[in-house]
Design an enzyme around this catalytic site. Structure first.
Site, short mmCIF file in Angstrom:
data_model
loop_
_atom_site.label_atom_id
_atom_site.label_comp_id
_atom_site.label_asym_id
_atom_site.label_seq_id
_atom_site.Cartn_x
_atom_site.Cartn_y
_atom_site.Cartn_z
N LYS A 159 0.94 -1.05 -0.12
CA LYS A 159 0.01 0.14 0.03
C LYS A 159 1.11 1.27 0.03
O LYS A 159 1.73 1.34 0.90
CB LYS A 159 -0.86 0.05 1.18
CG LYS A 159 -1.86 0.87 1.39
CD LYS A 159 -2.56 1.52 2.47
CE LYS A 159 -2.81 2.81 2.64
NZ LYS A 159 -2.07 4.01 2.82
N GLY A 220 5.68 3.00 10.96
CA GLY A 220 4.92 4.14 11.02
C GLY A 220 4.72 4.53 12.68
O GLY A 220 5.40 4.14 13.54
N ARG A 222 2.70 4.68 16.33
CA ARG A 222 2.13 3.72 16.98
C ARG A 222 0.46 3.52 17.00
O ARG A 222 0.14 2.52 16.85
CB ARG A 222 2.13 4.42 18.49
CG ARG A 222 1.92 3.26 19.59
CD ARG A 222 2.54 3.75 21.17
NE ARG A 222 2.05 2.89 22.07
CZ ARG A 222 2.66 3.03 23.24
NH1 ARG A 222 3.68 3.81 23.44
NH2 ARG A 222 2.07 2.40 24.28
N GLY A 224 -1.27 4.12 13.90
CA GLY A 224 -1.33 3.28 12.85
C GLY A 224 -0.89 1.93 12.97
O GLY A 224 -1.78 0.91 12.47
N GLY A 225 0.08 1.73 13.54
CA GLY A 225 0.65 0.29 13.89
C GLY A 225 -0.52 -0.65 14.88
O GLY A 225 -0.84 -1.66 14.50
N GLU A 244 6.44 -1.86 12.91
CA GLU A 244 7.80 -1.06 14.02
C GLU A 244 7.23 0.34 14.15
O GLU A 244 6.42 1.12 13.05
CB GLU A 244 8.88 -0.93 12.91
CG GLU A 244 10.23 -0.47 13.72
CD GLU A 244 10.50 0.86 13.18
OE1 GLU A 244 10.06 1.89 13.68
OE2 GLU A 244 11.38 0.92 12.33
N CYS A 281 13.11 6.87 13.40
CA CYS A 281 12.76 6.12 14.21
C CYS A 281 13.69 5.85 15.54
O CYS A 281 13.38 5.49 16.53
CB CYS A 281 12.27 4.74 13.92
SG CYS A 281 12.65 4.34 12.30
N GLU A 366 6.90 9.41 22.37
CA GLU A 366 7.79 9.91 21.24
C GLU A 366 7.20 11.09 20.64
O GLU A 366 5.89 11.39 20.64
CB GLU A 366 7.63 8.69 20.20
CG GLU A 366 8.38 9.10 19.13
CD GLU A 366 8.25 7.90 17.99
OE1 GLU A 366 9.36 7.65 17.16
OE2 GLU A 366 7.22 7.54 17.69
#
Lengths: 499, 499
Positions: A159, A220, A222, A224-225, A244, A281, A366
């Protein structure tokens, strides 16, 4: 005009029909793609690298326009991307990832004979890959997740990231040419695109929910993951999600490290903190500094360096806005005082350095960008509880000299349980692609600490073991045959044997 | 009287306080337990085996009383359990599971020097283990999950199975003695017990939800396994759940296999089907048989053997009741006709053999017990869609001769994607403990196909990689030091090197 069906490479918005076409093609491609020999698959991965290099000028031009990152950085990222693909070509040709084990039959064993059992890894199936905003090449369309999944024998459906649609399209088109050149089924690789935010999220959720998808790679935020982890957990058939996500990458400066050129150390720290506007990251977002004069000198030098630093345009307006709200929340937190601020502009927010009296949210949340938190400590006994309170991280950095060795040895086991990579006397930004690298770590650094998204070990995320018991020689897959036609390292009766 | 704190070994109902005490002790034990050397950990695992053997008479007596399984089977299971522990002792001593990789520094590399990076696996943390009803020893308190988690360096908290509480307690006590003998922290191993059904389920859910638990091993029903998967997914920090759940273990009889002694083949099949009242996760619940005279002869012989088979008492009343309802649902399904029924009694239900015209629920639902389904087929083209329609399985069995090789080669890739173990000309019951074994498979055979719960590869489920970048020699863990004090196999710059 060629009649050969082509890979789905979307140049514009993809809809539900494209998604189903891509996953259906991936499922159809799986059988013949995974059956490629090590040499065939390695040659294909090399070709992917070649085709990307062939379009390097156009790719870098698109990436500069879309990401606001400087040209040399993006040209370097092309090299990292092609190097990674070629590394996996080497891994696949050697075939170590197949993990062959053979337990020979023991027909005379009492009380029962032992059957002959062989084992190898097979690919999981089609993999969905979600690229990162901050690495439009090395962690995106043809990045580590795609390279390792293709190396494992899994078709890939990417995607495309909405922050760099044209870059993604150009890279995808290069992969599509390699698929065609090697006569692989078109579903070996597909690229879907949706630049509208909400429609893009929906497309991603549907992709993870699609029953033909058997694993997910993501780099990406947190949020989104975790949304993809939840989508995968809601499937009738759960699948692994390698997301990640977030990390503040603690740095510990031990007292001995302040015995040298403190100003140079502080400047190097700020260099890592502000590199690429802090959009890594592995950005060192939290630094533990001894109390006392030497620490004060370090802080003063770091403050001076931050004041001289200018913000560069961030990747997207949304990332710049998140940086603004994150830094505001941080500055408003109890016990936090601002030490220094650099210069900023519209879309290029100022780097900042703050000192915090204590850890905990929002200090340890973060803030994606060049925002550093410094926490002072008295001694190692004071430091350890701080480190023990941290969530999982991608990296931890220690600055130390010989005389810090006892303290460093005390830190190591604490850090080992919280991070994926421990580094000494360097900076965490810059992740070497190699065989020993771990770019991963306990939650919430990743959703699954058992893997790495950088380095050759990444291939193991997309495989599972299969055993073959008393299967006749003329039926056995080549990888596990006695004559070892692929010259593989094998574990025979528990003992590793080189070919 | 010794003042030394002891492991928590519950002899009766455990409550919430016991649970918290056990997980807290496990978390406290983790640091020093994972720091044991290969030799220390290997010696401990050997002692666990020794202590179980020392109590063998009492353990087998309890297991016979609680499981209704025959004494020789349970005595054999003690041997399997201790053999498994000793195998892991050997694996740990050799240290292969540490997966050491070293990428040496390249200080002269252009444009940037390469840092030195080392990698090894570390243990995940405390593991919760849920034993199986059908293997009170080898898949229970000191079974494969416990042995592999302890070998990986993870403390273990076992939730004892309510069907064999005393057996579990005796085995746990033996493990506790080994913990004490080796001076390990008491939290290295704990055993919780709750014989009440609903309270036991609650205890299990709370155990999986406990933030100190970092992975879960489970063997049991699909419902039980999925409940634990859901409990783990609901945690703020997701953790891996290795649940081995349900499988109907398809058997394919190819035409050539009917060219020999058909009656002997059919009798062997029924022997595997009815072994231990069919209470094996690898029970061959579905058999594909060629249409025609030879197939008819096989079916007639199998029917005769089933008619002669008597049901033995099942493990628990609940399992007997589930068998009764499962067989009833199967017999009531469209296109299903009963071929033969053995003799049964209260708590010892009759084995049965049915023929089904088509697949799909309830024909392909697992009926835990000695219930076999036969499906007839015309040729391989007719057979493949049947196999492709199946869910994930632990095993697939093929009976074939040389002349079936082309058909067998066509089946293999289809089976590889659906099962963890493919075996030829044998029966799936009986899972060898070795280095090449895979007892696992795609969902719903397990919740995570990347592992195996039997064999030495099982240790990898409880580990994750950590990288060490430029860590000074006197700070590095022994496993990754240049002088290789543990004599480990290592991957240097990508190449495997034997010690």
């Amino acid at each position: 005009m060629s009649e050969q069906p082509r890979s789905i490479i979307a140049g514009a918005e993809s809809d539900r029909a494209d998604l189903v076409a891509a996953t259906t093609a991936a499922a159809a491609a799986f059988g013949s793609y995974r059956a490629t020999t090590p040499e065939q698959r390695g040659a294909f991965l090399d070709s992917v690298a070649d085709e990307i290099e062939a379009d390097k000028v156009a790719i870098v031009e698109a990436a500069v326009a879309e990401s606001h990152l400087p040209e040399p950085r993006l040209a370097g990222e092309v090299g990292r991307t092609t190097g990674q693909l070629r590394m996996f070509a080497g891994v696949v040709r050697r075939g170590d990832h197949l993990g062959v084990r053979i337990d020979p039959a023991l027909p005379d064993r009492a009380p029962l004979p032992r059957a002959e059992i062989r084992q190898r890894h097979v690919a999981l199936g089609p993999v969905a890959v979600f690229g990162a905003s901050n690495f439009p090449l090395a962690f995106s369309t043809a990045g580590g997740d795609t390279a390792s999944a293709l190396a494992a024998g899994c078709p890939v459906v990417v995607k495309g990231h909405p922050a760099h649609p044209r870059t993604g399209f150009l890279v995808a088109r290069a992969i599509g040419r390699a698929v065609e050149k090697h006569g692989l089924p078109p579903g070996t690789f597909s690229f879907l695109l949706e630049v509208d935010g909400q429609r893009g999220i929906d497309l991603g959720q549907k992709l993870v929910a699609d029953p033909r998808i058997k694993a997910v790679g993501f780099t990406g935020s947190r949020g989104g993951g975790l949304a993809l982890v939840a989508a995968a957990a809601a499937r009738p058939e759960p699948i692994p999600v390698y997301a990640e996500m977030s990390s503040i990458n603690p740095v510990v400066v031990l007292p001995g490290a302040l015995g040298g050129d403190v100003a140079a150390l502080a400047t190097a720290y700020v260099g890592s903190l502000t590199l690429g506007s802090g959009q890594f990251c592995t950005n060192p977002g939290l630094l533990f500094l001894p109390r006392g004069e030497a620490g004060d000198a370090f802080l003063a030098a770091a403050a001076a360096a931050v004041r001289e630093a200018a913000g560069a345009p961030m990747l997207t307006p949304a990332i710049a806005a998140a940086y603004a709200s994150g830094t505001e929340r941080l500055r408003g937190a109890e016990g936090v005082r601002v030490i220094a601020e650099g210069s900023g502009a519209d879309g290029a927010p100022a780097p900042q350095l703050v000192e915090a009296a204590a850890l905990g949210a929002p200090v340890t949340d973060e803030v994606f960008g060049a925002s550093g938190v410094v926490v002072r400590y008295d001694d190692v006994d004071d430091l350890l509880p701080h480190l023990e309170s941290l969530e999982g991280q991608l990296t931890a950095t220690v600055h130390a000299t010989d005389r810090d060795a006892p303290a460093a040895r005390a830190l190591l086991p604490v850090l080992e349980l919280r991070v994926g990579r421990i580094l000494f006397n360097g900076w965490p930004t810059g992740v070497e692609v190699g065989h020993a690298m771990v770019h991963g770590g306990p939650f919430p650094a990743t959703s699954d600490s058992r893997g790495t998204s950088v380095g050759s070990l990444a291939i193991e995320r997309f495989q599972r073991p299969v055993a073959y018991q008393d299967v006749p020689a003329d039926v056995l897959p080549e990888a596990v045959r006695d004559d070892n036609p692929w010259g593989l390292v094998r574990r025979i009766d528990g003992e590793l044997q080189l070919p």
